[in-house]
Structure formats: structure tokens, C-alpha cells
Scaffold this active site. Structure first.
Site, PDB file in Angstrom:
ATOM      1  N   LYS A  80      -9.432 -11.713  -4.396  1.00  0.00           N
ATOM      2  CA  LYS A  80      -8.444 -11.065  -5.416  1.00  0.00           C
ATOM      3  C   LYS A  80      -8.267 -11.991  -6.599  1.00  0.00           C
ATOM      4  CE  LYS A  80      -7.139  -6.320  -5.873  1.00  0.00           C
ATOM      5  NZ  LYS A  80      -7.941  -5.264  -5.649  1.00  0.00           N
ATOM      6  N   GLY A 187      -1.812   7.687 -12.199  1.00  0.00           N
ATOM      7  CA  GLY A 187      -2.588   6.947 -12.863  1.00  0.00           C
ATOM      8  C   GLY A 187      -3.992   7.161 -12.702  1.00  0.00           C
TER       9      GLY A 187
END
Length: 349
Positions: A80, A187
């Protein structure tokens, strides 16, 4: 700032701190495990309060990607990256390209994709300086309609399939008609999920820090708007966290009135013991990295040009994986997250 003794370090293979003076880039790339293949994971841009907070987030997120790819049987490891900054004010093309150059210097050990605060356009900029990027190819959705490389629709599809599996297991219901769902965050993923749940007949309660996003769900889907802090207190069947992580903790778990927690957010448990806390309250928890794996499945097979039908089948198999975890946890009287961890660890150790 500690690294090797950090409570989230968990034997990461590599942690790289990236800086570019000209663009102002300040970023961290964390590679947790590459036993199954190169580490793939999104790039999050967020205005962290401190570098220590950013480090904690990237370590947690990259570890989660290792487990997510393993549980989905993907030929990938876990990684990540985070960029420290406000994507609304600090993001520039130069900064994003500098991030791409940082990824390129890792020689393919890390493959970057979009995440909170970044999108397809950003990944396309990164693709100008490195081939080690995913989530940019034109694709088709589950109905065969063309869409961008954004993996959010597949993340939402996997979460929807997972909710169906959890409802079937806990409530004994094949249909979602009338099932009450509280969605925290509408979202990119949350709004797709809300649409699928609405189309299946579920009743929705929604919240988001973006008031316009909430109003859109009210107008389009007839959802009930809820204050952000009140979302935990809703009398519903399913609580679906679809925003940021660490929201299941000592303060929020006692307030939950749902019998199922199943959502797309990463790292929902603030601490490991909170999986046990949910079990003790009789709440069925769909481990986050299992139910939200649709996106990583999508970007993984984008790179191998696998056909749309097979990708959809792989995403839909998330429901089967969750059923196995639920059954094992019930038989072994163990929290579902602990059972999922053992299953993933068997695959990447």
C-alpha cells in the site's frame, strides 16, 4: 518515530519513505509480503495529522492487502502507499508523476492502483512514468456496459454478494426485500452498493461527511439521511461501514443495534480484540478484507486480460468464501476474523 518496534509492523519486507522537493511529494510505500507475487495495493492521499499517523495507516493497509489477495487466491502479495496531503488542494500532476517515479524505483515489487483521494486520472499520470500500475484499462461492468478502470463497482458488487451471504446465514433469508441496512459512507463504493441494495428491495439509512452525496441517495433511492455520529445507533439488520477504518471499537460496538456488520471499508476493527467483542454481542462480522476483495480481483485480472465473465464469477465467489468462514467460525466458536486470518495465512506463509 518507531518502525521495527511499531505495533503494526508485522514483519513488513520493505518500507520506503519518498520525498520529491520540486513537487512537494511526501509519501510512504509499504510492502508487507511478496510470497505469492508482487505487492499490489492502492495509493491513498489524505491530510494525515502527523507522519506517525500516516505510517500506522500504511502499515495496517498493506498488511490487509496481503490477507485480501491470499484469501481471494490471487497471485499477488500485499502493499500500500500513502501520500501526505489534501487531495482537494495539494494534488498536482507533478506530485502524482513523482509518486509514479517512486513506484518505478521499486522495480515491480509494488504495483500501485487508486484508493481514497486518488482516481483513474491519477493512475494514468503514474502510468506515464512506470508500467507498475493497475486500474487504468477500459473495462465492462457486470451487465456488459463499458466503464473506466475504476475498481469501485466490483468492490461494491463483492460487498453486495457478501451482505447477501451474511443475511442468508444469520437471518435465513434468500431475499433482501425489506432488509434494513445502514451505510456509513456513500462515496465511490458506498453509492454503488446502495444502488444494488435498493434494487434488491432493501431499506437504506445513509451518512457521509459529504452532504451532497447523502442528498443524492435520498433523492435517487429514497434513503433516510442520518447524522454521521448517529449511524451506529440505527435499528437495522445490517451495518455496512464503507468509509475509513478503525470504526469498530470500545465506544461504537456497544451502540450497534444491527445483528450483521458487513461493509467495504478497510481495517474496520480498531484492535484485534474487537472481533471477539462483536462475537460476544451476537453480531455476525464479515471480515473486511474478504468482503471488499472485488476491487483487487478486478485490477489483478485486468493485468492478465481475463474476460469480464470470469472476473464477475471470481467476485461473486466472495459469497462462497464468507459462507465457509461463517460455518467454520460457528463450529469452532471463534470470531470470524480469526478464522479468516488462519485461512489466509495458510495461503501466503
Amino acid at each position: 518515530m518507531k518502525l521495527f518496534t511499531h505495533h503494526e509492523f508485522d514483519h513488513h519486507e520493505q518500507v520506503v519513505f519518498c520525498h520529491d522537493k520540486a513537487s512537494g511529494l511526501k509519501a510512504i510505500i509499504a510492502i508487507h509480503n511478496t510470497h505469492r507475487g508482487p505487492a499490489l495495493g492502492g495509493c491513498r492521499m489524505y491530510p494525515y495529522a502527523s507522519e506517525a499517523e500516516a505510517l500506522t495507516d500504511v502499515l495496517r493497509l498493506s498488511r490487509g492487502m496481503t490477507y485480501k489477495s491470499a484469501i481471494a487466491n490471487l497471485p499477488l502479495g500485499g502493499g500500500k502507499s500513502v501520500i501526505i496531503g489534501d487531495p482537494r488542494h495539494d494534488k498536482t500532476a507533478a506530485l502524482i508523476r513523482a509518486m509514479g517515479q517512486a513506484v518505478e524505483r521499486l522495480g515491480g515489487r509494488y504495483i500501485v492502483a487508486e484508493d481514497s483521494g486518488t482516481g483513474v486520472a491519477d493512475m494514468q499520470l503514474i502510468g506515464e512514468v512506470t508500467p507498475h500500475v493497475s486500474g487504468i484499462a477500459e473495462k465492462f461492468d457486470a451487465e456488459g456496459n463499458p466503464r473506466s478502470g475504476d475498481p469501485s463497482p466490483m468492490t461494491a458488487r463483492g460487498t453486495y454478494v457478501g451482505i447477501r451471504a451474511a443475511v442468508r446465514h444469520r437471518l435465513g433469508r434468500e431475499s433482501l426485500e425489506g432488509v434494513r441496512v445502514a451505510i456509513q459512507g456513500v462515496g465511490n463504493v458506498g453509492r454503488h452498493l446502495a444502488k444494488q441494495l435498493h434494487d434488491a428491495g432493501a431499506r437504506l439509512w445513509v451518512c457521509d461527511i459529504n452532504c451532497a452525496a447523502v442528498q443524492r441517495m435520498v433523492d435517487e433511492l429514497g434513503a433516510s439521511a442520518v447524522a454521521n455520529e448517529a449511524i451506529y445507533d440505527q435499528e437495522v439488520d445490517v451495518f455496512a461501514p464503507c468509509a475509513l477504518g478503525a470504526i469498530l471499537n470500545d465506544q461504537t460496538i456497544p451502540r450497534l443495534r444491527a445483528c450483521i456488520v458487513a461493509g467495504s471499508a478497510n481495517n474496520q476493527l480498531a484492535e484485534k480484540q474487537h472481533g471477539l467483542a462483536l462475537m460476544k454481542r451476537g453480531i455476525l462480522y464479515a471480515p473486511d478484507y474478504v468482503i471488499n476483495a472485488g476491487g483487487v480481483i478486478d485490477v489483478c485480472y485486468e493485468r492478465s486480460a481475463e474476460d469480464r465473465g470470469r472476473i464477475v464469477q471470481r467476485v461473486d465467489a466472495i459469497g462462497d468464501t464468507l459462507e465457509e468462514i461463517f460455518d467454520r467460525a460457528e463450529r469452532q466458536r471463534q470470531p470470524t476474523d480469526a478464522v479468516a486470518d488462519r485461512l489466509a495465512e495458510e495461503r501466503f506463509s
